[in-house]
Design a protein around this motif. Structure first.
Motif, PDB file in Angstrom:
ATOM      1  N   TYR A 156       0.838  -1.209   0.000  1.00  0.00           N
ATOM      2  CA  TYR A 156       0.000   0.000   0.000  1.00  0.00           C
ATOM      3  C   TYR A 156       0.870   1.256   0.000  1.00  0.00           C
ATOM      4  CZ  TYR A 156      -4.250  -2.726   0.963  1.00  0.00           C
ATOM      5  OH  TYR A 156      -5.298  -3.597   0.880  1.00  0.00           O
ATOM      6  N   ASP A 157       2.002   1.182   0.706  1.00  0.00           N
ATOM      7  CA  ASP A 157       2.879   2.351   0.819  1.00  0.00           C
ATOM      8  C   ASP A 157       3.556   2.677  -0.515  1.00  0.00           C
ATOM      9  OD1 ASP A 157       4.532   4.260   2.542  1.00  0.00           O
ATOM     10  OD2 ASP A 157       6.095   3.050   1.589  1.00  0.00           O
ATOM     11  N   ALA A 158       3.816   1.651  -1.326  1.00  0.00           N
ATOM     12  CA  ALA A 158       4.657   1.824  -2.533  1.00  0.00           C
ATOM     13  C   ALA A 158       4.181   2.918  -3.516  1.00  0.00           C
ATOM     14  CB  ALA A 158       4.853   0.476  -3.234  1.00  0.00           C
ATOM     15  N   PRO A 159       2.954   3.040  -3.995  1.00  0.00           N
ATOM     16  CA  PRO A 159       1.838   2.107  -3.827  1.00  0.00           C
ATOM     17  C   PRO A 159       1.809   1.118  -4.979  1.00  0.00           C
ATOM     18  CG  PRO A 159       1.050   4.128  -4.854  1.00  0.00           C
ATOM     19  CD  PRO A 159       2.550   4.241  -4.757  1.00  0.00           C
ATOM     20  N   GLY A 160       1.274  -0.084  -4.668  1.00  0.00           N
ATOM     21  CA  GLY A 160       1.146  -1.117  -5.686  1.00  0.00           C
ATOM     22  C   GLY A 160      -0.104  -1.931  -5.438  1.00  0.00           C
ATOM     23  N   ILE A 161      -0.415  -2.865  -6.353  1.00  0.00           N
ATOM     24  CA  ILE A 161      -1.623  -3.687  -6.202  1.00  0.00           C
ATOM     25  C   ILE A 161      -1.287  -5.145  -5.897  1.00  0.00           C
ATOM     26  CG2 ILE A 161      -3.076  -2.191  -7.625  1.00  0.00           C
ATOM     27  CD1 ILE A 161      -2.697  -4.231  -9.932  1.00  0.00           C
ATOM     28  N   GLY A 162       0.022  -5.477  -5.924  1.00  0.00           N
ATOM     29  CA  GLY A 162       0.419  -6.846  -5.606  1.00  0.00           C
ATOM     30  C   GLY A 162       1.871  -6.879  -5.182  1.00  0.00           C
ATOM     31  N   LEU A 163       2.205  -7.829  -4.303  1.00  0.00           N
ATOM     32  CA  LEU A 163       3.594  -7.980  -3.864  1.00  0.00           C
ATOM     33  C   LEU A 163       3.800  -9.434  -3.452  1.00  0.00           C
ATOM     34  CD1 LEU A 163       6.262  -6.362  -3.187  1.00  0.00           C
ATOM     35  CD2 LEU A 163       5.398  -6.223  -0.846  1.00  0.00           C
ATOM     36  N   ALA A 164       4.871 -10.038  -3.959  1.00  0.00           N
ATOM     37  CA  ALA A 164       5.161 -11.445  -3.651  1.00  0.00           C
ATOM     38  C   ALA A 164       6.321 -11.523  -2.662  1.00  0.00           C
ATOM     39  CB  ALA A 164       5.498 -12.197  -4.943  1.00  0.00           C
ATOM     40  N   ALA A 165       6.301 -12.563  -1.817  1.00  0.00           N
ATOM     41  CA  ALA A 165       7.311 -12.703  -0.754  1.00  0.00           C
ATOM     42  C   ALA A 165       8.759 -12.588  -1.267  1.00  0.00           C
ATOM     43  CB  ALA A 165       7.087 -14.011   0.004  1.00  0.00           C
ATOM     44  N   PRO A 166       9.100 -13.217  -2.416  1.00  0.00           N
ATOM     45  CA  PRO A 166      10.500 -13.085  -2.860  1.00  0.00           C
ATOM     46  C   PRO A 166      10.910 -11.637  -3.139  1.00  0.00           C
ATOM     47  CG  PRO A 166       9.145 -14.208  -4.527  1.00  0.00           C
ATOM     48  CD  PRO A 166       8.351 -14.164  -3.256  1.00  0.00           C
ATOM     49  N   GLN A 167       9.933 -10.764  -3.411  1.00  0.00           N
ATOM     50  CA  GLN A 167      10.257  -9.349  -3.661  1.00  0.00           C
ATOM     51  C   GLN A 167      10.745  -8.645  -2.399  1.00  0.00           C
ATOM     52  OE1 GLN A 167       6.341  -8.580  -5.891  1.00  0.00           O
ATOM     53  NE2 GLN A 167       7.753  -7.165  -6.865  1.00  0.00           N
ATOM     54  N   VAL A 168      10.446  -9.219  -1.229  1.00  0.00           N
ATOM     55  CA  VAL A 168      11.032  -8.679   0.004  1.00  0.00           C
ATOM     56  C   VAL A 168      12.091  -9.652   0.546  1.00  0.00           C
ATOM     57  CG1 VAL A 168       9.101  -7.165   0.603  1.00  0.00           C
ATOM     58  CG2 VAL A 168       9.087  -9.536   1.431  1.00  0.00           C
ATOM     59  N   GLY A 169      12.570 -10.535  -0.332  1.00  0.00           N
ATOM     60  CA  GLY A 169      13.703 -11.404   0.000  1.00  0.00           C
ATOM     61  C   GLY A 169      13.345 -12.664   0.756  1.00  0.00           C
ATOM     62  N   VAL A 170      12.045 -12.989   0.852  1.00  0.00           N
ATOM     63  CA  VAL A 170      11.642 -14.207   1.562  1.00  0.00           C
ATOM     64  C   VAL A 170      11.157 -15.226   0.525  1.00  0.00           C
ATOM     65  CG1 VAL A 170      10.175 -15.201   3.358  1.00  0.00           C
ATOM     66  CG2 VAL A 170      10.930 -12.820   3.551  1.00  0.00           C
ATOM     67  N   LEU A 171      11.908 -16.337   0.418  1.00  0.00           N
ATOM     68  CA  LEU A 171      11.599 -17.310  -0.628  1.00  0.00           C
ATOM     69  C   LEU A 171      10.569 -18.319  -0.127  1.00  0.00           C
ATOM     70  CD1 LEU A 171      15.150 -17.805  -2.179  1.00  0.00           C
ATOM     71  CD2 LEU A 171      13.339 -16.220  -2.841  1.00  0.00           C
ATOM     72  N   THR A 172       9.298 -17.903  -0.194  1.00  0.00           N
ATOM     73  CA  THR A 172       8.204 -18.772   0.222  1.00  0.00           C
ATOM     74  C   THR A 172       6.978 -18.445  -0.623  1.00  0.00           C
ATOM     75  OG1 THR A 172       7.107 -19.657   2.178  1.00  0.00           O
ATOM     76  CG2 THR A 172       7.270 -17.257   2.059  1.00  0.00           C
ATOM     77  N   ARG A 173       6.085 -19.449  -0.779  1.00  0.00           N
ATOM     78  CA  ARG A 173       4.975 -19.270  -1.734  1.00  0.00           C
ATOM     79  C   ARG A 173       3.809 -18.497  -1.117  1.00  0.00           C
ATOM     80  NH1 ARG A 173       6.414 -21.953  -6.165  1.00  0.00           N
ATOM     81  NH2 ARG A 173       4.444 -21.769  -7.287  1.00  0.00           N
ATOM     82  N   MET A 174       3.995 -17.190  -1.053  1.00  0.00           N
ATOM     83  CA  MET A 174       2.919 -16.319  -0.559  1.00  0.00           C
ATOM     84  C   MET A 174       2.988 -14.992  -1.310  1.00  0.00           C
ATOM     85  SD  MET A 174       1.928 -15.054   3.276  1.00  0.00           S
ATOM     86  CE  MET A 174       3.407 -14.132   3.658  1.00  0.00           C
TER      87      MET A 174
END
Ligand code: NI
Length: 185
Positions: A53-71
């Motif tokens: 929401y802060d970015a702002p964007g409409i989607g964000l995947a865990a690997p984009q914040v460096g966490v390699l998990t399926r969320m």
């Protein structure tokens, strides 16, 4: 009182996570499934929503914040329709339409670049939500595009991988330059 306020402020600051910028090896990895929905995972989901929401964007995947998990998280609701924060764990597309749609896509890991990508117009997505409930939702339009874009992230795939090699190289070089500029600033 002051201390409580400061903590509150710290909490807000702490909840925003830095977003990785392409190229980064962590954005090219296939992520393993989530085994358990723990408090840590829920905290990560909250942080990801705040970051999105802060970015702002409409989607964000865990690997984009460096966490390699399926969320991933998404909210494609129009601004006047209120918020609809959606947490998607271990997603699987169970059906997609033959009809395709073209959207100009962007990505928080590839700032200020927008390119048209063709994908199925409608999909059915099976996933687990943050409460552990199994869900199956049908998405169309922007929601369908966003869900497919975010699911790609969990498989190490970016929207620029749908473009020509030349375009991809130009964009990648631009991003390398941006990262250098940001590192210097
Ligand atoms: Ni993206």
């Amino acid at each position: 009182m002051l201390q409580a306020l400061m903590w509150c402020f710290m909490e807000i600051l702490m909840s925003l996570r830095p977003i990785l910028i392409h190229p980064d090896p962590r954005l090219k990895k296939a992520c393993p499934p989530v085994a358990d929905i723990t408090d840590d995972l829920r905290r990560l989901a909250d942080d990801m929503l705040a970051t999105m929401y802060d970015a702002p964007g409409i989607g964000l995947a865990a690997p984009q914040v460096g966490v390699l998990t399926r969320m991933f998280v998404m909210d494609c609701e129009r601004e006047d329709a209120g918020k609809n924060p959606t947490v998607v764990i271990n997603p699987e597309i169970t059906w997609s339409s033959e009809e395709t749609g073209v959207y100009e896509e962007g990505c928080l890991s590839i700032p200020d670049i927008y390119e048209e990508v063709t994908r199925p117009e409608r999909i059915r997505l099976k996933f687990t939500d943050e409460t552990g409930a199994e869900r199956e939702e049908e998405y169309d339009g922007l929601w369908a595009t966003c869900a497919q874009h975010e699911l790609d992230h969990l498989n190490g795939k970016l929207f620029i991988d749908y473009l020509s090699g030349l375009k991809r190289t130009l964009i990648t070089n631009k991003m390398k330059k941006l990262k250098k500029e940001r590192a210097r600033a």
